[in-house]
Design an enzyme around this catalytic site. Sequence first.
Site, short mmCIF file in Angstrom:
data_model
loop_
_atom_site.label_atom_id
_atom_site.label_comp_id
_atom_site.label_asym_id
_atom_site.label_seq_id
_atom_site.Cartn_x
_atom_site.Cartn_y
_atom_site.Cartn_z
N HIS A 294 44.63 -37.08 49.35
CA HIS A 294 45.16 -35.93 48.60
C HIS A 294 44.80 -35.91 47.13
CE1 HIS A 294 47.82 -33.68 51.34
NE2 HIS A 294 47.85 -34.82 52.00
N LYS A 483 54.11 -24.34 40.09
CA LYS A 483 53.60 -25.55 40.74
C LYS A 483 54.18 -26.73 39.99
CE LYS A 483 49.43 -23.97 39.84
NZ LYS A 483 48.74 -24.22 41.10
N ARG A 484 54.02 -27.96 40.51
CA ARG A 484 54.50 -29.11 39.76
C ARG A 484 53.90 -29.12 38.36
NH1 ARG A 484 58.04 -32.97 41.91
NH2 ARG A 484 57.62 -33.90 39.89
N LYS A 489 47.01 -29.67 35.75
CA LYS A 489 47.23 -28.29 36.19
C LYS A 489 47.23 -27.32 35.01
CE LYS A 489 49.87 -29.53 40.40
NZ LYS A 489 49.33 -28.74 41.53
N THR A 591 47.87 -25.27 47.50
CA THR A 591 48.29 -24.40 48.58
C THR A 591 48.99 -23.18 48.02
OG1 THR A 591 50.35 -25.68 48.80
CG2 THR A 591 48.57 -26.20 50.35
N LYS A 595 49.22 -18.99 49.17
CA LYS A 595 50.42 -18.17 49.37
C LYS A 595 50.32 -16.86 48.58
CE LYS A 595 52.94 -22.53 49.28
NZ LYS A 595 53.71 -23.39 48.35
C1 LIG Z 1 53.40 -24.41 47.62
C2 LIG Z 1 54.32 -25.19 46.79
C3 LIG Z 1 53.83 -26.17 45.94
C4 LIG Z 1 52.35 -26.45 45.79
O1 LIG Z 1 51.81 -25.58 44.83
P1 LIG Z 1 50.35 -25.82 44.21
O2 LIG Z 1 50.12 -24.62 43.37
O3 LIG Z 1 49.42 -25.88 45.37
O4 LIG Z 1 50.41 -27.08 43.44
C5 LIG Z 1 54.72 -26.86 45.15
N1 LIG Z 1 56.05 -26.62 45.19
C6 LIG Z 1 56.55 -25.66 46.00
C7 LIG Z 1 58.02 -25.41 45.98
C8 LIG Z 1 55.71 -24.91 46.83
O5 LIG Z 1 56.23 -23.99 47.63
#
Ligand SMILES: *Cc1c(COP(=O)(O)O)cnc(C)c1O
Length: 721
Positions: A294, A483-484, A489, A591, A595
């Site tokens: 990952h 995101k985190r 990032k 991910t 979405k």
């Molecule tokens: C999808 C998701 C992530 C991952 O987001 P990235 O933009 O891919 O880092 C992190 N936290 C939550 C709550 C999510 O639904």
Amino acid sequence: MERELFLQELRKLDLHGKDAKRLYNEISSLAMKYIQASEKAKRCAHYLSIEFLIGRVFYNNLLELGVLQEVSEILKEKGVDIALFEEIEDAALGNGGLGRLAACYMDSGAAVGIPLYGYGIRYKYGLFRQKFEDGFQKEVPDDWQRFGDPWSIRKEDEKQIIRFADMQVNAVPYDMPLIGKRVNVLRLYQAEGSENAEKISGVLYPPDDTEDGKLLRIRQEYFLSAAAIGDIVRAYEKRHGNDYKYFAAENSIQLNDTHPVFAIPELIRVLQERGQTFRSALKIAKQVFNYTNHTILPEALEHWNVRLLKKILPEIADILVKINTSAKYIHKKEGYTPQECAAASAYVHSRRAFSMANTAVFIANKINGVAEIHSEIIKRDLFAAEYAHHPEKFENVTNGVAQRRWLELANPELSALLDEQIGQEWRVHFEELNKLNAYTATEETLAEFIQVKGKKKEQLFRYIEKAEGVKIGGERIVYAQVKRLHEYKRQLMTAFALLRLYYDLKEGKLKDLTPSVFLFGAKSAPSYFRAKGIIKYINEIIKLINADTETNGRLTGVFVTEYNVSYAEKIVAAADVSLQVSTAGLEASGTGNMKFMMNGAVTLGTMDGANIEIVEKAGKENNYIFGAHVDEIENLRKGGYDPNGFLKEHLEWNKAVKTLIDGTFSDGGEGYFRELYNSLTIGASWHKPDHYFIFRDLDEYYQTILRVNAYYRFRADFVAN
Ligand SMILES: *Cc1c(COP(=O)(O)O)cnc(C)c1O
């Protein structure tokens, strides 16, 4: 499921005077009565993961059962709005992407009818809940079980004993049904037996900066691995007794990152205990395990110290030593150079530790990265030696997300529109969406889509007003970076861009700016100093911008509190622009990007992770791509990068960046902002200045934000893409 019986009983249920929690438990338990796990298939896949970021289960399960609509109507007749259950908070047994991926795989396995069984830990406390105090992140324990856990069944009779040198622990499974064409099971183990035992399933990622902390992490990882292996072997032995020749043909075990890698020596240990030789056990292991990498961030690659391992898991340490010896022998025989042998070694002398990734790579039948670019990078860098000799082991499996949660549940309005256009098959087979390629949207459909977006924004704004106390007025273009929080990032880059936007707006340079809102959502690891500084900094910027009545009709910022799966569902459905701006080469896949994309947002991002595949499919011309590509970043890393030169040449950016130290904003004397400023301009003992190349991409980022903003005025065109 006997759907009608369930609905009948629900109709009879007396709801009077019951609060959300009670109703949640009663209705869920009623549904559980009618859910029966499918018979375990002979050939099974098993997914081991230290995280499962499941999110709210109630709506998703009713959706998968095909009764969400009816339940909603029955409740309505009885005077209860189904939205009531939003009071039941998410169980966050995961951190972010990795854990959410695990949950989406589980969802998909059931939906398409693959026998896929998940194994994880039933943490007493999930990821902390986030509060802001004066713009600082504060962490509150996530006591998710206070709402009850009606969707799990405790399986007392299937508990196992897990042995450490200094203690024994009971691993008690809690089974959650995963509903679809099949009903699979996610089995989460709780540690019991003593106060110390309970700590093992106490919290997600306990701090590992002390020896005790490291031991606890090792215990967690082994606990999960051993419980899963015990369960898998037991199920096999029910069919075949002590004849293990079918084991590999009937079982595959996917290791989601390195946390469950102890499953490898554990399987070997168990098979040896049953009379197999090390050699034959190793052979079986090599056919059974697959490994998903990952990250390439060095700080995230696990190494476990041999002394610590010997202390609590001497047998496992011995087996790892044997695996290492065997790897060495085989590598030599296969003609690895001494450098390659060292690079691929399961044991790392200089650290006196086992590399869990190298162990996994040596054993795994298949190794995958999580997006095409990431899979290429691990072949070229991280696992180059193994790849040179075993290219057949390496595959790419780009991450995915379950459309049921992220489109059907998150956006029923858009789902209905899709049904109307291409039928319902996409809900199980997402490729069906390709039908939209052949199809030229009519003005009418586009208008409908715009209407749906508008509705989702309204819903989100209403929620934000309630949850955050920020009112967002009028028509807005919604930019979202959720995101985190991590330096790679680059939320900090968005912060600078937002501040510049504000200054330019204030100075009258942006006369035609489409009224905009910037949404941030992120949790920082509790001990990650810079990430916490970035949260505070963004909150300071937002405070300034939102308080300015001259501009706040055109520019607003919101940092949502407690970003989690349920919040994500609301945000992805409403956003117009998905900000995916990581330093090229560092976001393995992402991910979140998917979405947003499936909800009709355009991607404004760098060529990184799955963004690359997304824009290939959706058309580069329809997205907003900017910034350095991975090869350029790699060259800059070798030398010649001059962040201070950039600031000297770009006074507007210098002004924005200087707000970290010139008193514009306050970090309450905590030193966060100065440290961030230094990280960009001076560097630190372990990195050069601006390690994540924010200044390489910043101006292009800003121009791209403005470009998408301008183009948004042509709404029909904007969404047609
Ligand atoms: C999808 C998701 C992530 C991952 O987001 P990235 O933009 O891919 O880092 C992190 N936290 C939550 C709550 C999510 O639904």
